[in-house]
Structures are given as structure tokens and as C-alpha cells.
Design a protein around this motif. Structure first.
Motif, PDB file in Angstrom:
ATOM      1  N   PRO A  15      -5.688   0.239  -2.580  1.00  5.22           N
ATOM      2  CA  PRO A  15      -5.471   0.641  -3.972  1.00  5.22           C
ATOM      3  C   PRO A  15      -4.674  -0.390  -4.760  1.00  5.22           C
ATOM      4  O   PRO A  15      -3.845  -1.111  -4.204  1.00  5.22           O
ATOM      5  N   ILE A  16      -4.954  -0.447  -6.035  1.00  9.14           N
ATOM      6  CA  ILE A  16      -4.195  -1.273  -6.976  1.00  9.14           C
ATOM      7  C   ILE A  16      -3.736  -0.370  -8.117  1.00  9.14           C
ATOM      8  O   ILE A  16      -4.532   0.398  -8.664  1.00  9.14           O
ATOM      9  N   GLU A  41       0.833  -1.197   0.000  1.00  7.80           N
ATOM     10  CA  GLU A  41       0.000   0.000   0.000  1.00  7.80           C
ATOM     11  C   GLU A  41       0.868   1.248   0.000  1.00  7.80           C
ATOM     12  O   GLU A  41       0.548   2.229  -0.670  1.00  7.80           O
ATOM     13  N   ARG A  42       1.967   1.206   0.727  1.00 10.31           N
ATOM     14  CA  ARG A  42       2.874   2.352   0.761  1.00 10.31           C
ATOM     15  C   ARG A  42       3.820   2.297  -0.437  1.00 10.31           C
ATOM     16  O   ARG A  42       4.214   1.235  -0.891  1.00 10.31           O
ATOM     17  N   LYS A  62      -3.307  11.908  -4.970  1.00  8.79           N
ATOM     18  CA  LYS A  62      -2.209  12.862  -5.145  1.00  8.79           C
ATOM     19  C   LYS A  62      -0.870  12.223  -4.805  1.00  8.79           C
ATOM     20  O   LYS A  62       0.116  12.386  -5.541  1.00  8.79           O
ATOM     21  N   GLU A  63      -0.827  11.466  -3.706  1.00  9.70           N
ATOM     22  CA  GLU A  63       0.414  10.809  -3.289  1.00  9.70           C
ATOM     23  C   GLU A  63       0.908   9.824  -4.346  1.00  9.70           C
ATOM     24  O   GLU A  63       2.096   9.790  -4.681  1.00  9.70           O
ATOM     25  N   ILE A  64      -0.013   9.012  -4.869  1.00 13.31           N
ATOM     26  CA  ILE A  64       0.360   8.018  -5.882  1.00 13.31           C
ATOM     27  C   ILE A  64       0.899   8.707  -7.129  1.00 13.31           C
ATOM     28  O   ILE A  64       1.941   8.330  -7.674  1.00 13.31           O
ATOM     29  N   MET A  65       0.202   9.748  -7.587  1.00 14.61           N
ATOM     30  CA  MET A  65       0.625  10.417  -8.818  1.00 14.61           C
ATOM     31  C   MET A  65       1.941  11.173  -8.625  1.00 14.61           C
ATOM     32  O   MET A  65       2.764  11.231  -9.544  1.00 14.61           O
ATOM     33  N   THR A 116      -2.944   2.581 -14.756  1.00 15.25           N
ATOM     34  CA  THR A 116      -4.323   2.478 -14.302  1.00 15.25           C
ATOM     35  C   THR A 116      -4.328   2.452 -12.777  1.00 15.25           C
ATOM     36  O   THR A 116      -3.647   1.616 -12.175  1.00 15.25           O
ATOM     37  N   ILE A 117      -5.065   3.367 -12.176  1.00 17.72           N
ATOM     38  CA  ILE A 117      -5.126   3.483 -10.724  1.00 17.72           C
ATOM     39  C   ILE A 117      -6.545   3.162 -10.271  1.00 17.72           C
ATOM     40  O   ILE A 117      -7.502   3.845 -10.658  1.00 17.72           O
ATOM     41  N   LEU A 118      -6.691   2.107  -9.471  1.00 20.82           N
ATOM     42  CA  LEU A 118      -7.980   1.692  -8.922  1.00 20.82           C
ATOM     43  C   LEU A 118      -7.979   1.971  -7.434  1.00 20.82           C
ATOM     44  O   LEU A 118      -7.137   1.444  -6.691  1.00 20.82           O
ATOM     45  N   LEU A 119      -8.912   2.792  -6.987  1.00 18.90           N
ATOM     46  CA  LEU A 119      -8.953   3.234  -5.595  1.00 18.90           C
ATOM     47  C   LEU A 119     -10.150   2.630  -4.862  1.00 18.90           C
ATOM     48  O   LEU A 119     -11.228   2.497  -5.450  1.00 18.90           O
ATOM     49  N   PRO A 120     -10.000   2.292  -3.582  1.00 18.82           N
ATOM     50  CA  PRO A 120     -11.144   1.817  -2.797  1.00 18.82           C
ATOM     51  C   PRO A 120     -12.129   2.958  -2.542  1.00 18.82           C
ATOM     52  O   PRO A 120     -11.781   4.143  -2.640  1.00 18.82           O
TER      53      PRO A 120
END
Length: 329
Positions: free
Chosen positions: A129-130, A57-58, A98-101, A85-89
Motif C-alpha cells: 500500500p501507498i 507497510e506497518r 480498516k487498519e489504515i483508516m 489518498t490510499i492506494l491498495l495492492p
């Protein structure tokens, strides 16, 4: 089925016989031990690979960039373009996206890779998240290294060591528990393994000198990577346990959770097949660039022999049914 990669026999039965049209200019198709595809465009070859990040996750954006860049680099190609592709819960907030991007942006810039597309959504049913990445790169045709290129008698070179990514993930996900046992400084060092996850430099150095094949051992670790590399070339192998570098942090974490370090996800390491005359040259060049590397064994002509020698005892190295990481996270 168990968590992680689908077993090889099920891939053969359910996946690899359903691959659509043969395709024009496809130089290598999907198969066991093949982490990318190569498509011919004249003197240039397009290399493409895709991988999801599901066990962490981190730092998920960091992993997505580097795991996919590694697969492209093992073909001797320079990573250049990234789709994600970002899949969020459903309970995710804007700060997570924002953190992921920001992680994807900063790490792509370090590799001089452009983010050229993708998809983002909130997906019902997800607990975490995946991120699914697709990396594209290119190489000159004469510099292309194929996954199935290993030859009998080739030395097996391993850079860095076993369980690099797994050590970093476990140290992050189980930080409080591990600090109570080993202390803050130990956990800090284990988390810092994340900095060693890229094999782009390793792979480009080896390809320039003359590697026959390269593979980055991800899920299932070094043990699974050896099987995948051998399967791709229809070969066997013999490796020596005592020659496989296992860092103190990895060893202690694996002992604490009763994990096999050779079956722990190992992004950051690179396995290289090269004729013995070239192997020492590759190792010398890697070490000159600050990358530790060693010969851990060799490939065998008999594909039924998948051997490991430990404490002078020779036995079959079984292919892990799943990654050791899933026992912990």
C-alpha cells in the motif's frame, strides 16, 4: 534514478521550472528545502504540505498523519485539516483498509485535525500500500516561519536525534532478524521510537520564541536536511558529529546493517535556525516541555562550505544520494 527523493539537480531541471501560474497571494513557492507552501488570507496564512508514505507497510496511517503535520508545523502553523489518498495492492483485503483508516482517525483526533477528503482505490501493479497525505494548517501572519529564513551565524538546533523514524521502521520490518541478534527488549525499545515522530510541539514552541527557520529531516536524514535547509537560504553550514545525538538503538541497528545514521530518515527530529541569543532560550523551553535539544553547529555565509567536524577532522558533508532505509526495506 535511485529510490527515494529525486536528486536536487533533477528537481531544478525537471520540476521547479514547471509550476504553472505564479498564483495570487502565494508567499513561498516550491523549491529545494521547502516542504510546504504558504498562502496569504489577510491576517491569516494557510500552510499546506503533501507527502507519500512509501518505505513502510506497518503503521502507514500513523506515518501519513504525522509526517505531513510536521511539515505544516515547521512553518509555525497549527495542523487542522487532512486529505488522504490510499492506494491498495490487488491482493489487499478490507482489514488492511480498516487498519489504515483507524490509524489515520485516531492520530488525527490526537492532533485535533479533521479528515476532510481524499481518495481510495485498488491499484494494479502495486506490491504494497501507498498512502499520500495532504495537511492544511493556519497561522497568524506575524507567527509564520519560512523555510528559507536562516541567516549567517544562526545556531543550528536539533531536537531529539538522528534516525528516529528509520529506527522504528527497520525494527518493525526486520523484527525477527533483529531479535535474534539483540533480543526482544532491544527491538521493543527501537519500535517505540515511533511515539517520538511528531515535531508539532517542538515547532510551535520554537516559533513562538523566535526561530528564523525550521525543517524536519525526513528522507536522507540529518545530512540531507542540513543541505536542504542551507540550499533554501543560500547558505553553508558547519556541524559537529559528536554533538548530534544518536540513540544506542539507532547506532547498533546502523552498525549491523552498515548504514550511515546521519543519512537515515529522521522524522521526529526538528532542525531550528535561530540567532544565538535566542537559541538557548528555545532549548530551555523545549527541555521544560520534555523535549531534548542541542546546538549542533551554525550556518555560514559561504554557501559552498557544507562542513562536518568529526574526531577534530574537518571535511565536507556530502548530500546523500538516497536514504539509507532503502538498503534494508
Amino acid at each position: 534514478m535511485l529510490p527515494g527523493k529525486v536528486p536536487p539537480e533533477k528537481l531544478k531541471e525537471l520540476v521547479f521550472n514547471h509550476l504553472g501560474d505564479k498564483g495570487e497571494r502565494v508567499m513561498i513557492r516550491s523549491g529545494l528545502g521547502v516542504d510546504a507552501t504558504a498562502i496569504e488570507f489577510g491576517d491569516t496564512v494557510l500552510v499546506a504540505s503533501t507527502d507519500p508514505i512509501t518505505g513502510a507497510e506497518r503503521n502507514i496511517g500513523f506515518y501519513a498523519v504525522h509526517v505531513n503535520a510536521n511539515d505544516v508545523a515547521t512553518f509555525g502553523a497549527m495542523p487542522k485539516w487532512f486529505l488522504v489518498t490510499i492506494l491498495l495492492p490487488e491482493d489487499a483485503d478490507e482489514a488492511l483498509l480498516k487498519e489504515i483508516m483507524e490509524e489515520i482517525h485516531s492520530n488525527c483526533r490526537k492532533l485535533r485535525v479533521a479528515v476532510v477528503g481524499g481518495h481510495t482505490e485498488v491499484t494494479p501493479g502495486l506490491k504494497k500500500p501507498i498512502v499520500v497525505g495532504t495537511m492544511l494548517g493556519e497561522a497568524k501572519r506575524e507567527r509564520l516561519v519560512l523555510s528559507n529564513g536562516a541567516k549567517p551565524g544562526d545556531a543550528i538546533i536539533l531536537t531529539k536525534g538522528a534516525g528516529i523514524e528509520g529506527t522504528a521502521i527497520i525494527a518493525s520490518e526486520r523484527q525477527c532478524e533483529l531479535e535474534e541478534v539483540f533480543g526482544q527488549e532491544f527491538v521493543k525499545k527501537a519500535k517505540a521510537f515511533l511515539k517520538n515522530i511528531s515535531v508539532v510541539k517542538d515547532a510551535l514552541i520554537a516559533s513562538e520564541i523566535g526561530a528564523h527557520a525550521m525543517h524536519d529531516p525526513t528522507e536522507g536524514g540529518i545530512a540531507n536536511g542540513l543541505h536542504e535547509m542551507a540550499e533554501a537560504a543560500d547558505l553553508g553550514f558547519k556541524v559537529y558529529y559528536e554533538r548530534i545525538p544518536i540513540a544506542e538503538e539507532t547506532r547498533k541497528i546502523c552498525e549491523f546493517y552498515n548504514l550511515n545514521p546521519l543519512a537515515l530518515i529522521s522524522s521526529g527530529a526538528l532542525m531550528i535556525a535561530a540567532e544565538k541569543g535566542k537559541a538557548e532560550e528555545i532549548i530551555k523551553a523545549l527541555k521544560f516541555n520534555g523535549i531534548n535539544a542541542s546546538i549542533i553547529g551554525e550556518f555560514l555565509e559561504d554557501s559552498n562550505k557544507r562542513l562536518i567536524i568529526q574526531n577534530e577532522e574537518e571535511k565536507t558533508l556530502e548530500q546523500p544520494p538516497t536514504d539509507e532505509l532503502w538498503k534494508v526495506v
